[in-house]
Each structure stands twice: as structure tokens, then as C-alpha cells.
Motif scaffolding. Structure first.
Motif, mmCIF file in Angstrom:
data_model
loop_
_atom_site.group_PDB
_atom_site.id
_atom_site.type_symbol
_atom_site.label_atom_id
_atom_site.label_comp_id
_atom_site.label_asym_id
_atom_site.label_seq_id
_atom_site.Cartn_x
_atom_site.Cartn_y
_atom_site.Cartn_z
ATOM 1 N N ARG A 146 53.780 46.713 43.635
ATOM 2 C CA ARG A 146 53.449 45.810 44.723
ATOM 3 C C ARG A 146 54.503 44.717 44.922
ATOM 4 O O ARG A 146 54.762 44.308 46.038
ATOM 5 C CB ARG A 146 52.095 45.163 44.448
ATOM 6 C CG ARG A 146 51.471 44.523 45.659
ATOM 7 C CD ARG A 146 50.041 44.069 45.387
ATOM 8 N NE ARG A 146 49.189 45.147 44.923
ATOM 9 C CZ ARG A 146 48.511 45.128 43.760
ATOM 10 N NH1 ARG A 146 48.557 44.100 42.972
ATOM 11 N NH2 ARG A 146 47.762 46.153 43.410
ATOM 12 N N HIS A 147 55.121 44.241 43.835
ATOM 13 C CA HIS A 147 55.948 43.038 43.940
ATOM 14 C C HIS A 147 57.419 43.228 43.556
ATOM 15 O O HIS A 147 58.148 42.241 43.510
ATOM 16 C CB HIS A 147 55.347 41.928 43.072
ATOM 17 C CG HIS A 147 53.929 41.615 43.426
ATOM 18 N ND1 HIS A 147 53.567 41.107 44.658
ATOM 19 C CD2 HIS A 147 52.786 41.751 42.711
ATOM 20 C CE1 HIS A 147 52.250 40.945 44.680
ATOM 21 N NE2 HIS A 147 51.757 41.327 43.528
ATOM 22 N N SER A 148 57.862 44.424 43.309
ATOM 23 C CA SER A 148 59.252 44.610 42.860
ATOM 24 C C SER A 148 60.264 44.170 43.922
ATOM 25 O O SER A 148 61.294 43.590 43.591
ATOM 26 C CB SER A 148 59.510 46.055 42.435
ATOM 27 O OG SER A 148 59.288 46.942 43.502
ATOM 28 N N ARG A 149 59.961 44.411 45.195
ATOM 29 C CA ARG A 149 60.895 43.966 46.258
ATOM 30 C C ARG A 149 61.006 42.454 46.295
ATOM 31 O O ARG A 149 62.089 41.899 46.441
ATOM 32 C CB ARG A 149 60.425 44.465 47.632
ATOM 33 C CG ARG A 149 61.012 45.815 47.983
ATOM 34 C CD ARG A 149 60.733 46.186 49.403
ATOM 35 N NE ARG A 149 61.746 45.567 50.256
ATOM 36 C CZ ARG A 149 61.622 45.413 51.549
ATOM 37 N NH1 ARG A 149 60.534 45.803 52.162
ATOM 38 N NH2 ARG A 149 62.576 44.879 52.246
ATOM 39 N N LEU A 150 59.876 41.768 46.176
ATOM 40 C CA LEU A 150 59.878 40.308 46.170
ATOM 41 C C LEU A 150 60.694 39.781 45.000
ATOM 42 O O LEU A 150 61.534 38.893 45.165
ATOM 43 C CB LEU A 150 58.447 39.769 46.085
ATOM 44 C CG LEU A 150 58.327 38.262 45.846
ATOM 45 C CD1 LEU A 150 58.756 37.496 47.090
ATOM 46 C CD2 LEU A 150 56.909 37.904 45.433
ATOM 47 N N ASP A 202 45.388 33.909 38.766
ATOM 48 C CA ASP A 202 44.728 33.883 40.077
ATOM 49 C C ASP A 202 45.611 34.471 41.171
ATOM 50 O O ASP A 202 45.133 35.175 42.040
ATOM 51 C CB ASP A 202 44.354 32.446 40.457
ATOM 52 C CG ASP A 202 43.256 31.888 39.574
ATOM 53 O OD1 ASP A 202 42.450 32.682 39.036
ATOM 54 O OD2 ASP A 202 43.199 30.653 39.413
ATOM 55 N N ASP A 203 46.897 34.139 41.139
ATOM 56 C CA ASP A 203 47.832 34.595 42.171
ATOM 57 C C ASP A 203 49.018 35.284 41.496
ATOM 58 O O ASP A 203 50.045 34.651 41.237
ATOM 59 C CB ASP A 203 48.296 33.411 43.016
ATOM 60 C CG ASP A 203 49.124 33.824 44.218
ATOM 61 O OD1 ASP A 203 49.388 35.037 44.381
ATOM 62 O OD2 ASP A 203 49.516 32.936 44.991
ATOM 63 N N PRO A 204 48.889 36.591 41.191
ATOM 64 C CA PRO A 204 49.967 37.292 40.475
ATOM 65 C C PRO A 204 51.309 37.255 41.210
ATOM 66 O O PRO A 204 52.359 37.186 40.588
ATOM 67 C CB PRO A 204 49.464 38.737 40.364
ATOM 68 C CG PRO A 204 48.023 38.690 40.650
ATOM 69 C CD PRO A 204 47.763 37.464 41.466
#
Length: 191
Positions: free
Chosen positions: A28-32, A69-71
Motif C-alpha cells: 500500500r505505501h511503498s510508492r509513498l 492509528d495512522d500507518p
């Protein structure tokens, strides 16, 4: 069933659950994470290394991921710290980060490509010359297209401070660009 077997049957599903959670976070977050690392390091290879380092740190603290709370913001803060640490290590080693330019299109003339490269290099130098407290919010919000809320979480400042600093950075860049290339009109630089 022995106590060891009972404990193993309880631990294995928990370990699998943590692994699944980490895998989902990576997907989900690798691009970010990569974009944040690149915005700090300005080098594709170094950004890839920093992205891997970020997820290795997350792996070490995998149990923490379930309580976050916010991964996304948590990962962004880790990515930012890893990239800043990596930039410091590279600077101490005296190794220059090498940026590989994209290949120009065959349909664009050589003079246009050269002009675009000169403008890009000028803008990169002007951005690099900004004070760090102005440069970081600008790069993350404007160039990496990260929301002000996420930038605030990454840098540990308020959203209002992110917007204010990015605005001030844009103003400084505008003044410096105007000084270098002159004021722009609707049709390009004034003559």
C-alpha cells in the motif's frame, strides 16, 4: 498436547498476522516511502536503498504496526528519518549523489532539451539553496504531491506551518527566478 505445542499453535497465527500486516503496508505505501526518500536524496538508487531500510525498520518493530492509528503517516515519518540519516552518511563519506537524467524524446529538438535541462538544473540549485525549514515542506508538498496533513505528520509541524513554509519557499523561488531570467509575460520572458 504439551505446553510447547500449545504455545507454538498460538504464536504461529500471530506471526502470520504480523507478516500479512507488514506485506499489506509494503504494498500500500511503498510508492509513498520511495517518493519521500527520493525527495530527500534526489538519487534513484539511494532512494531505493532508503525504501528498503525503511521497511526493514518496520519489520523490526512489526508488533507496533498493529497499534498505530495512522500507518501511512507513521511510515512516512520513518522514511523521512531514514532518508535524512542516509543523506548525512553520504555527505560524510564525501560521495556525491548521482542523478541519472531521463533520455530526451526524439521528437523534441536538441536546443529545447538543453534549455529544459538548464532550467531544471537552475531550479534544483535554487531549491537546494532554500533554508531547510522551507525546502522540506515545499519538496514534500509541491514536488512529491504529499498532502499538507501528511507533510505535517512527517515533519512534526502543524498543517498551517506546512502551508506557510511552502508558500514562503515559492515566493523566494519566484523572486530568485525573476532575478535570473526576468519577469514572465503570458508569452514568455519579457524582452
Amino acid at each position: 498436547m504439551t505446553a510447547t505445542a500449545t504455545m507454538a499453535s498460538e504464536v504461529l497465527p500471530l506471526a502470520q498476522e504480523e507478516e500479512d500486516r507488514l506485506e499489506a503496508a509494503v504494498r500500500r505505501h511503498s510508492r509513498l516511502v520511495y517518493r519521500i526518500a527520493y525527495s530527500v536524496l534526489r538519487d534513484h538508487r539511494e532512494a531505493e536503498e532508503a525504501t528498503q531500510d525503511t521497511f526493514l525498520r518496520v519489520l523490526r518493530y512489526g508488533k507496533t504496526l498493529a497499534r498505530i492509528d495512522d500507518p501511512k503517516a507513521w511510515l512516512a515519518r520513518i522514511a523521512w528519518r531514514v532518508a535524512v540519516e542516509r543523506r548525512g552518511k553520504v555527505a560524510r563519506m564525501g560521495v556525491g549523489l548521482q542523478q541519472v537524467d531521463e533520455l530526451p524524446s526524439r521528437t523534441v529538438g536538441a536546443d529545447r532539451v538543453l534549455l529544459d535541462q538548464e532550467r531544471s538544473a537552475l531550479l534544483d540549485r535554487l531549491i537546494a539553496a532554500l533554508p531547510e525549514q522551507l525546502r522540506e515542506p515545499l519538496v514534500l508538498s509541491a514536488l512529491q504531491e504529499i498532502s499538507p496533513r501528511e507533510v505535517a505528520a512527517i515533519l512534526g509541524i502543524s498543517e498551517a506551518a506546512v502551508r506557510s513554509r511552502a508558500f514562503r519557499a515559492r515566493q523566494i523561488l519566484k523572486e530568485k527566478l525573476t532575478g535570473v531570467i526576468g519577469p514572465r509575460t503570458e508569452y514568455g520572458p519579457e524582452k
